[in-house]
Write a protein that holds these residues in place. Structure first.
Motif, mmCIF file in Angstrom:
data_model
loop_
_atom_site.group_PDB
_atom_site.id
_atom_site.type_symbol
_atom_site.label_atom_id
_atom_site.label_comp_id
_atom_site.label_asym_id
_atom_site.label_seq_id
_atom_site.Cartn_x
_atom_site.Cartn_y
_atom_site.Cartn_z
ATOM 1 N N MET A 48 1.046 -7.677 13.070
ATOM 2 C CA MET A 48 -0.192 -6.915 13.216
ATOM 3 C C MET A 48 -0.699 -6.476 11.846
ATOM 4 S SD MET A 48 -0.992 -3.426 15.363
ATOM 5 C CE MET A 48 -1.143 -4.300 16.918
ATOM 6 N N HIS A 49 -2.005 -6.498 11.695
ATOM 7 C CA HIS A 49 -2.630 -6.057 10.446
ATOM 8 C C HIS A 49 -3.540 -4.871 10.762
ATOM 9 C CE1 HIS A 49 -4.050 -7.369 6.256
ATOM 10 N NE2 HIS A 49 -4.567 -6.176 6.484
ATOM 11 N N ILE A 50 -3.316 -3.772 10.049
ATOM 12 C CA ILE A 50 -4.060 -2.538 10.270
ATOM 13 C C ILE A 50 -4.802 -2.165 8.996
ATOM 14 C CG2 ILE A 50 -3.866 -0.058 10.744
ATOM 15 C CD1 ILE A 50 -1.374 -0.715 12.389
ATOM 16 N N THR A 51 -6.081 -1.833 9.128
ATOM 17 C CA THR A 51 -6.850 -1.300 8.006
ATOM 18 C C THR A 51 -7.016 0.201 8.207
ATOM 19 O OG1 THR A 51 -8.049 -3.341 7.572
ATOM 20 C CG2 THR A 51 -9.068 -1.309 6.805
ATOM 21 N N VAL A 52 -6.706 0.969 7.171
ATOM 22 C CA VAL A 52 -6.773 2.430 7.251
ATOM 23 C C VAL A 52 -7.843 2.936 6.294
ATOM 24 C CG1 VAL A 52 -5.506 4.599 7.054
ATOM 25 C CG2 VAL A 52 -4.310 2.507 7.797
ATOM 26 N N PHE A 53 -8.865 3.579 6.852
ATOM 27 C CA PHE A 53 -9.880 4.268 6.056
ATOM 28 C C PHE A 53 -9.486 5.745 5.967
ATOM 29 C CE2 PHE A 53 -12.134 0.570 7.632
ATOM 30 C CZ PHE A 53 -12.846 0.147 6.518
ATOM 31 N N GLY A 54 -9.576 6.296 4.754
ATOM 32 C CA GLY A 54 -9.055 7.643 4.532
ATOM 33 C C GLY A 54 -7.565 7.597 4.273
ATOM 34 N N ALA A 55 -7.123 6.523 3.633
ATOM 35 C CA ALA A 55 -5.695 6.230 3.508
ATOM 36 C C ALA A 55 -4.946 7.174 2.589
ATOM 37 C CB ALA A 55 -5.506 4.788 3.024
ATOM 38 N N THR A 56 -5.629 7.925 1.742
ATOM 39 C CA THR A 56 -4.919 8.809 0.813
ATOM 40 C C THR A 56 -4.861 10.251 1.298
ATOM 41 O OG1 THR A 56 -6.946 9.181 -0.462
ATOM 42 C CG2 THR A 56 -5.516 7.385 -1.174
ATOM 43 N N GLY A 57 -5.448 10.546 2.451
ATOM 44 C CA GLY A 57 -5.392 11.897 2.999
ATOM 45 C C GLY A 57 -4.044 12.186 3.639
ATOM 46 N N GLN A 58 -3.866 13.411 4.116
ATOM 47 C CA GLN A 58 -2.562 13.819 4.635
ATOM 48 C C GLN A 58 -2.164 13.037 5.887
ATOM 49 O OE1 GLN A 58 -2.506 17.988 5.632
ATOM 50 N NE2 GLN A 58 -4.465 17.944 6.670
ATOM 51 N N VAL A 59 -3.129 12.647 6.708
ATOM 52 C CA VAL A 59 -2.820 11.813 7.876
ATOM 53 C C VAL A 59 -2.787 10.343 7.480
ATOM 54 C CG1 VAL A 59 -3.512 11.166 10.215
ATOM 55 C CG2 VAL A 59 -3.886 13.503 9.415
ATOM 56 N N GLY A 60 -3.756 9.914 6.701
ATOM 57 C CA GLY A 60 -3.858 8.515 6.327
ATOM 58 C C GLY A 60 -2.640 7.984 5.608
ATOM 59 N N LYS A 61 -2.132 8.756 4.649
ATOM 60 C CA LYS A 61 -0.977 8.260 3.884
ATOM 61 C C LYS A 61 0.251 8.129 4.771
ATOM 62 C CE LYS A 61 0.405 12.830 2.093
ATOM 63 N NZ LYS A 61 0.483 13.683 0.884
ATOM 64 N N ARG A 62 0.330 8.963 5.800
ATOM 65 C CA ARG A 62 1.464 8.864 6.724
ATOM 66 C C ARG A 62 1.292 7.684 7.679
ATOM 67 N NH1 ARG A 62 1.203 14.501 5.522
ATOM 68 N NH2 ARG A 62 3.269 15.382 5.135
ATOM 69 N N ILE A 63 0.061 7.400 8.079
ATOM 70 C CA ILE A 63 -0.172 6.201 8.891
ATOM 71 C C ILE A 63 0.224 4.958 8.105
ATOM 72 C CG2 ILE A 63 -1.962 4.737 9.940
ATOM 73 C CD1 ILE A 63 -3.441 7.314 10.697
ATOM 74 N N VAL A 64 -0.187 4.904 6.830
ATOM 75 C CA VAL A 64 0.167 3.763 5.985
ATOM 76 C C VAL A 64 1.681 3.589 5.930
ATOM 77 C CG1 VAL A 64 0.165 2.892 3.617
ATOM 78 C CG2 VAL A 64 -1.928 3.848 4.597
ATOM 79 N N GLN A 65 2.408 4.673 5.655
ATOM 80 C CA GLN A 65 3.862 4.577 5.504
ATOM 81 C C GLN A 65 4.534 4.211 6.823
ATOM 82 O OE1 GLN A 65 5.583 4.895 2.330
ATOM 83 N NE2 GLN A 65 6.841 3.677 3.729
ATOM 84 N N GLN A 66 4.104 4.844 7.917
ATOM 85 C CA GLN A 66 4.712 4.552 9.219
ATOM 86 C C GLN A 66 4.444 3.112 9.637
ATOM 87 O OE1 GLN A 66 3.720 7.493 12.221
ATOM 88 N NE2 GLN A 66 4.131 9.192 10.823
ATOM 89 N N ALA A 67 3.251 2.612 9.364
ATOM 90 C CA ALA A 67 2.927 1.227 9.714
ATOM 91 C C ALA A 67 3.771 0.251 8.896
ATOM 92 C CB ALA A 67 1.438 0.966 9.494
ATOM 93 N N LEU A 68 3.942 0.539 7.608
ATOM 94 C CA LEU A 68 4.793 -0.312 6.770
ATOM 95 C C LEU A 68 6.241 -0.278 7.253
ATOM 96 C CD1 LEU A 68 3.390 0.520 3.218
ATOM 97 C CD2 LEU A 68 3.068 -1.615 4.490
ATOM 98 N N ASN A 69 6.686 0.904 7.674
ATOM 99 C CA ASN A 69 8.057 1.030 8.181
ATOM 100 C C ASN A 69 8.282 0.173 9.426
ATOM 101 O OD1 ASN A 69 8.618 2.852 6.149
ATOM 102 N ND2 ASN A 69 8.460 4.671 7.449
ATOM 103 N N LYS A 70 7.216 -0.055 10.186
ATOM 104 C CA LYS A 70 7.287 -0.894 11.383
ATOM 105 C C LYS A 70 7.115 -2.373 11.064
ATOM 106 C CE LYS A 70 5.749 2.618 14.708
ATOM 107 N NZ LYS A 70 6.953 2.528 15.569
ATOM 108 N N GLY A 71 6.860 -2.680 9.806
ATOM 109 C CA GLY A 71 6.723 -4.070 9.415
ATOM 110 C C GLY A 71 5.330 -4.637 9.545
ATOM 111 N N TYR A 72 4.322 -3.764 9.724
ATOM 112 C CA TYR A 72 2.947 -4.229 9.853
ATOM 113 C C TYR A 72 2.339 -4.504 8.481
ATOM 114 C CZ TYR A 72 3.396 -2.127 14.523
ATOM 115 O OH TYR A 72 3.812 -1.792 15.777
ATOM 116 N N PHE A 73 1.349 -5.364 8.467
ATOM 117 C CA PHE A 73 0.513 -5.516 7.277
ATOM 118 C C PHE A 73 -0.512 -4.381 7.277
ATOM 119 C CE2 PHE A 73 2.165 -9.769 7.906
ATOM 120 C CZ PHE A 73 2.434 -10.194 6.607
ATOM 121 N N VAL A 74 -0.755 -3.822 6.107
ATOM 122 C CA VAL A 74 -1.669 -2.681 5.996
ATOM 123 C C VAL A 74 -2.636 -2.900 4.838
ATOM 124 C CG1 VAL A 74 -1.879 -0.190 5.602
ATOM 125 C CG2 VAL A 74 0.074 -1.091 6.905
#
Length: 212
Positions: A1-27
């Motif tokens: 799965m490939h996920i695009t995150v807008f607002g990726a450096t905010g307090q929620v966004g950066k955690r979405i990025v990290q959690q998605a990477l931890n699951k093996g997704y492309f981000v």
């Protein structure tokens, strides 16, 4: 799965990025200062940090080109002077429609949830005035999603605390959760949004969320 995150450096966004990477997704992490995401903690061949401008249609189109799911956790000023939330969603929706993308998970606020009489919480006489301006920005973003042909989900938390996930939270559809403690850890909100993205949960619904 490939996920695009807008607002990726905010307090929620950066955690979405990290959690998605931890699951093996492309981000694809999109923002003006995404270089801050590239450090030893999340250095990953599956992460693309795309520096771009939200109101540049070519930048946004490029960011979503490979995406299966778009997640928008855009922030902005709390006094309503900043239209990033509404105009940003409008740009993302436009580019999604041009590219035939369907799934978006977006962040709003609790005021956009239903009250018991099926009006919105932000229209109540006792709704806190200091939250009204940003609530109206969230409402505009929600209305744009509602008018679109997208498979949207709109998360509507109260206060977001800059803390990691606990996994201990409650969600509800279109109404505030019960019990509602009017707070959610950024990590838990990220977890819930990512779960909705991957499991096709809450399609074309608003979501109330609170830590226990």
């Amino acid at each position: 799965m490939h996920i695009t995150v807008f607002g990726a450096t905010g307090q929620v966004g950066k955690r979405i990025v990290q959690q998605a990477l931890n699951k093996g997704y492309f981000v694809t992490a999109f923002g003006r200062n995404v270089e801050s995401l590239i450090d030893q903690d999340n250095l990953n061949e599956k992460l693309t940090a795309q520096k771009g401008y939200l109101f540049d249609e070519k930048d946004v189109a490029k960011a979503i080109d490979k995406a299966d799911v778009i997640i928008s956790v855009l922030g902005g000023a709390s006094d309503g002077s900043d239209k990033t939330r509404s105009l940003g969603i409008k740009q993302i929706i436009t580019q999604m429609q041009k590219k035939g993308k369907k799934r978006i998970i977006a962040l709003g606020g609790m005021g956009v949830l239903n009250a018991e009489d099926n009006t919105l919480l932000l229209h109540a006489d006792d709704y806190p005035e200091e939250y009204l301006a940003v609530g109206l920005e969230h409402l505009k973003a929600f209305e744009l999603l509602l008018e679109s042909n997208l498979d949207w989900t709109f998360f509507c938390p109260a206060d977001i605390h800059d803390k990691d996930e606990t996994g201990i939270f409650i969600t509800s559809i279109n109404y505030a959760p019960d019990p509602n403690h009017f707070r959610i850890n950024a990590g838990d909100l990220a977890m819930a949004m990512l779960k909705a993205a991957t499991n096709q949960e809450y399609v074309q619904q608003r979501v109330g969320i609170s830590n226990y």
